[in-house]
Design a protein around this motif. Structure first.
Motif, PDB file in Angstrom:
ATOM      1  N   TYR A 164     -35.884 -37.413  -1.502  1.00 31.07           N
ATOM      2  CA  TYR A 164     -34.734 -37.687  -0.579  1.00 31.07           C
ATOM      3  C   TYR A 164     -34.064 -39.072  -0.805  1.00 31.07           C
ATOM      4  CZ  TYR A 164     -32.243 -38.353   3.973  1.00 31.07           C
ATOM      5  OH  TYR A 164     -31.285 -38.677   4.944  1.00 31.07           O
ATOM      6  N   GLN A 165     -35.280 -40.204  -0.499  1.00 29.18           N
ATOM      7  CA  GLN A 165     -34.681 -41.350  -0.635  1.00 29.18           C
ATOM      8  C   GLN A 165     -34.514 -41.828  -2.200  1.00 29.18           C
ATOM      9  OE1 GLN A 165     -37.353 -43.055   2.911  1.00 29.18           O
ATOM     10  NE2 GLN A 165     -37.602 -43.975   0.860  1.00 29.18           N
ATOM     11  N   GLY A 166     -35.198 -41.226  -3.062  1.00 29.72           N
ATOM     12  CA  GLY A 166     -34.952 -41.598  -4.620  1.00 29.72           C
ATOM     13  C   GLY A 166     -33.548 -40.814  -4.892  1.00 29.72           C
ATOM     14  N   SER A 167     -33.138 -39.627  -4.528  1.00 30.67           N
ATOM     15  CA  SER A 167     -31.799 -39.212  -4.762  1.00 30.67           C
ATOM     16  C   SER A 167     -30.597 -39.974  -4.226  1.00 30.67           C
ATOM     17  CB  SER A 167     -31.841 -37.696  -4.418  1.00 30.67           C
ATOM     18  OG  SER A 167     -32.676 -36.950  -4.639  1.00 30.67           O
ATOM     19  N   ILE A 168     -30.922 -40.345  -3.043  1.00 35.57           N
ATOM     20  CA  ILE A 168     -29.658 -41.309  -2.365  1.00 35.57           C
ATOM     21  C   ILE A 168     -29.752 -42.672  -3.127  1.00 35.57           C
ATOM     22  CG2 ILE A 168     -29.342 -42.741  -0.195  1.00 35.57           C
ATOM     23  CD1 ILE A 168     -30.456 -40.333   1.423  1.00 35.57           C
ATOM     24  N   ALA A 169     -30.820 -43.133  -3.373  1.00 38.29           N
ATOM     25  CA  ALA A 169     -30.751 -44.327  -4.153  1.00 38.29           C
ATOM     26  C   ALA A 169     -29.959 -44.205  -5.695  1.00 38.29           C
ATOM     27  CB  ALA A 169     -32.140 -45.047  -4.435  1.00 38.29           C
ATOM     28  N   LEU A 170     -30.391 -43.207  -6.251  1.00 37.89           N
ATOM     29  CA  LEU A 170     -29.708 -42.966  -7.643  1.00 37.89           C
ATOM     30  C   LEU A 170     -28.201 -42.474  -7.502  1.00 37.89           C
ATOM     31  CD1 LEU A 170     -32.450 -41.012  -9.293  1.00 37.89           C
ATOM     32  CD2 LEU A 170     -31.837 -43.383  -9.605  1.00 37.89           C
ATOM     33  N   LEU A 171     -27.915 -41.648  -6.405  1.00 31.82           N
ATOM     34  CA  LEU A 171     -26.361 -41.350  -6.179  1.00 31.82           C
ATOM     35  C   LEU A 171     -25.586 -42.714  -5.742  1.00 31.82           C
ATOM     36  CD1 LEU A 171     -24.417 -39.049  -5.873  1.00 31.82           C
ATOM     37  CD2 LEU A 171     -25.191 -38.738  -3.439  1.00 31.82           C
ATOM     38  N   ALA A 172     -26.281 -43.533  -5.177  1.00 33.84           N
ATOM     39  CA  ALA A 172     -25.673 -44.830  -4.608  1.00 33.84           C
ATOM     40  C   ALA A 172     -25.119 -45.524  -5.747  1.00 33.84           C
ATOM     41  CB  ALA A 172     -26.523 -45.514  -3.705  1.00 33.84           C
ATOM     42  N   THR A 173     -26.056 -45.619  -6.861  1.00 35.17           N
ATOM     43  CA  THR A 173     -25.458 -46.411  -7.868  1.00 35.17           C
ATOM     44  C   THR A 173     -24.379 -45.782  -8.649  1.00 35.17           C
ATOM     45  OG1 THR A 173     -26.834 -45.116  -9.689  1.00 35.17           O
ATOM     46  CG2 THR A 173     -27.788 -46.942  -8.440  1.00 35.17           C
ATOM     47  N   GLN A 174     -23.995 -44.644  -8.149  1.00 33.38           N
ATOM     48  CA  GLN A 174     -22.646 -43.845  -8.805  1.00 33.38           C
ATOM     49  C   GLN A 174     -21.618 -43.941  -8.006  1.00 33.38           C
ATOM     50  OE1 GLN A 174     -22.958 -43.262 -11.943  1.00 33.38           O
ATOM     51  NE2 GLN A 174     -25.219 -43.836 -11.849  1.00 33.38           N
ATOM     52  N   ILE A 175     -21.900 -43.953  -6.713  1.00 33.06           N
ATOM     53  CA  ILE A 175     -20.727 -43.819  -5.719  1.00 33.06           C
ATOM     54  C   ILE A 175     -20.121 -45.099  -5.128  1.00 33.06           C
ATOM     55  CG2 ILE A 175     -21.648 -41.782  -4.849  1.00 33.06           C
ATOM     56  CD1 ILE A 175     -22.421 -43.232  -2.433  1.00 33.06           C
ATOM     57  N   GLU A 176     -20.580 -46.370  -5.637  1.00 28.37           N
ATOM     58  CA  GLU A 176     -20.070 -47.497  -5.087  1.00 28.37           C
ATOM     59  C   GLU A 176     -18.438 -47.765  -5.335  1.00 28.37           C
ATOM     60  OE1 GLU A 176     -21.119 -52.256  -5.045  1.00 28.37           O
ATOM     61  OE2 GLU A 176     -22.017 -50.926  -6.666  1.00 28.37           O
ATOM     62  N   GLY A 177     -17.918 -47.270  -6.429  1.00 23.20           N
ATOM     63  CA  GLY A 177     -16.653 -47.412  -6.723  1.00 23.20           C
ATOM     64  C   GLY A 177     -15.811 -46.310  -6.327  1.00 23.20           C
ATOM     65  N   VAL A 178     -16.413 -45.141  -5.784  1.00 24.44           N
ATOM     66  CA  VAL A 178     -15.626 -43.758  -5.378  1.00 24.44           C
ATOM     67  C   VAL A 178     -15.277 -44.029  -4.138  1.00 24.44           C
ATOM     68  CG1 VAL A 178     -15.824 -41.711  -5.499  1.00 24.44           C
ATOM     69  CG2 VAL A 178     -16.914 -42.877  -7.347  1.00 24.44           C
ATOM     70  N   LEU A 179     -16.042 -44.039  -3.049  1.00 20.44           N
ATOM     71  CA  LEU A 179     -15.901 -44.048  -1.639  1.00 20.44           C
ATOM     72  C   LEU A 179     -15.270 -45.443  -1.082  1.00 20.44           C
ATOM     73  CD1 LEU A 179     -18.744 -41.716  -0.324  1.00 20.44           C
ATOM     74  CD2 LEU A 179     -16.158 -41.116  -0.717  1.00 20.44           C
ATOM     75  N   PRO A 180     -14.531 -45.563  -0.299  1.00 22.50           N
ATOM     76  CA  PRO A 180     -14.047 -46.771   0.504  1.00 22.50           C
ATOM     77  C   PRO A 180     -15.234 -47.074   1.483  1.00 22.50           C
ATOM     78  CG  PRO A 180     -12.283 -45.253   0.605  1.00 22.50           C
ATOM     79  CD  PRO A 180     -13.365 -44.319   0.140  1.00 22.50           C
ATOM     80  N   GLU A 181     -15.329 -48.493   1.321  1.00 24.44           N
ATOM     81  CA  GLU A 181     -16.711 -48.808   2.210  1.00 24.44           C
ATOM     82  C   GLU A 181     -16.635 -48.430   3.653  1.00 24.44           C
ATOM     83  OE1 GLU A 181     -18.804 -53.013   3.361  1.00 24.44           O
ATOM     84  OE2 GLU A 181     -17.213 -53.075   2.059  1.00 24.44           O
ATOM     85  N   SER A 182     -15.498 -48.520   4.221  1.00 20.99           N
ATOM     86  CA  SER A 182     -15.282 -47.920   5.605  1.00 20.99           C
ATOM     87  C   SER A 182     -15.646 -46.518   5.830  1.00 20.99           C
ATOM     88  CB  SER A 182     -13.600 -48.283   6.126  1.00 20.99           C
ATOM     89  OG  SER A 182     -12.798 -47.131   5.225  1.00 20.99           O
TER      90      SER A 182
END
Length: 235
Positions: A164-182
Motif C-alpha cells: 500500500y505505502q510503497g505503491s503510493i510512494a512510487l505513484l507519487a513520483t509520477q503524479i506531481e506534475g499531473v494533478l493540481p495541488e489543490s
C-alpha cells in the motif's frame, strides 16, 4: 529513495512483532488493559482524522457504496480465509481465527490512516521520510502489544503495508506534475476523514463494543476517489 520510509516502517513492525512473540508470558490482565488503552487511543486518532472531513456527503456516499461493494465481494470472509490459510501454511500452533484476526486488525491499523497516505506521498513527492519513520515507531509499539494478544498474524501485516505505502510512494513520483495541488490536497482530506471513521470502527471492535465487519467497508477508501472526482465535476 521513494521507498526508504516504507521500508523503515516495515522493519519496525517486524521488530515489534518479534518482541511481542518473545514476551508472550505477560499476564492476561495486563494485556487486556493495554489493549483497552490501545482501543481508546485508536478511537481518538480516528475521531481526529474523521473531523478533518470537509464534505460529509462524500464520506457518507463513500461508506455506503463501499459497504455495498464490500458485502458483494465478501471481503471480510476473504480476509478471514487468507489469514487462516497463512496460519496453516506457517504451521502455527495458535488458533487459526487468532492468526486471521491478528492479520486483519494489524493491517487495518497500520494501513488506514493519514500518516500512511501523507507519509507515502511525502516520500514520493519530496523525498521526506520523517512522517513514515514516526509512524513506524508507533506501529512497532502497537505491533508488540497486538502480537502478545493476537499472535503470529500481526507480523503478516507488513505485506499490505509494503504494498500500500510503497505503491503510493512510487505513484507519487509520477503524479506531481499531473494533478493540481489543490485537487490532491482535497482528495487527501476526504480520504483521511473516511479512513478516520474506519479507524474508529477498529477501536470499537478492539473494545468489544461492536463487531463491525470492517473488511467489507474497505472499498470505501477507493470510492472516495471516485466520488470526489464526480463531486468536483459538478462544483
Amino acid at each position: 529513495m521513494a521507498l526508504y520510509g516504507t521500508l523503515i516502517n516495515v522493519a519496525l513492525i517486524v521488530i515489534g512483532s518479534f518482541l511481542g512473540l518473545v514476551f508472550t508470558k505477560i499476564p492476561e490482565r495486563y494485556k487486556e488493559t493495554v489493549m483497552q488503552g490501545i482501543g481508546l487511543a485508536v478511537m481518538l486518532i480516528g475521531l481526529q482524522m474523521a473531523f478533518v472531513m470537509e464534505h460529509i456527503i462524500i464520506g457518507l456516499l463513500s461508506l455506503l457504496t463501499g459497504a455495498i461493494v464490500g458485502e458483494w465481494l465478501q471481503l471480510e470472509s476473504g480476509l478471514d480465509r487468507l489469514g487462516k490459510w497463512v496460519g496453516n501454511k506457517l504451521g502455527s500452533e495458535e488458533n487459526d481465527s487468532r492468526v486471521s484476526q491478528g492479520f486483519v486488525t494489524a493491517s487495518l491499523i497500520f494501513v488506514i490512516g493519514a500518516m500512511s497516505i501523507i507519509g507515502a506521498l511525502d516520500s514520493g513527492l519530496r523525498g521526506d521520510h520523517e512522517v513514515l519513520i514516526t509512524k513506524g515507531i508507533l506501529d512497532g509499539f502497537v505491533a508488540l502489544v497486538l502480537t502478545t494478544t493476537l499472535g503470529l498474524g500481526v507480523i503478516l501485516s507488513v505485506f499490505p503495508v509494503l504494498l500500500y505505502q510503497g505503491s503510493i510512494a512510487l505513484l507519487a513520483t509520477q503524479i506531481e506534475g499531473v494533478l493540481p495541488e489543490s485537487t490532491l490536497n482535497g482528495f487527501i482530506t476526504e480520504l483521511t476523514g473516511v479512513g478516520g471513521l474506519l479507524i474508529v470502527a477498529i477501536g470499537l471492535n478492539l473494545l468489544n463494543i461492536t463487531s463491525i465487519r470492517i473488511g467489507n467497508l474497505l472499498p470505501a477508501i477507493i470510492m472516495v476517489g471516485v466520488i470526489y472526482y464526480v463531486y468536483q465535476l459538478f462544483l
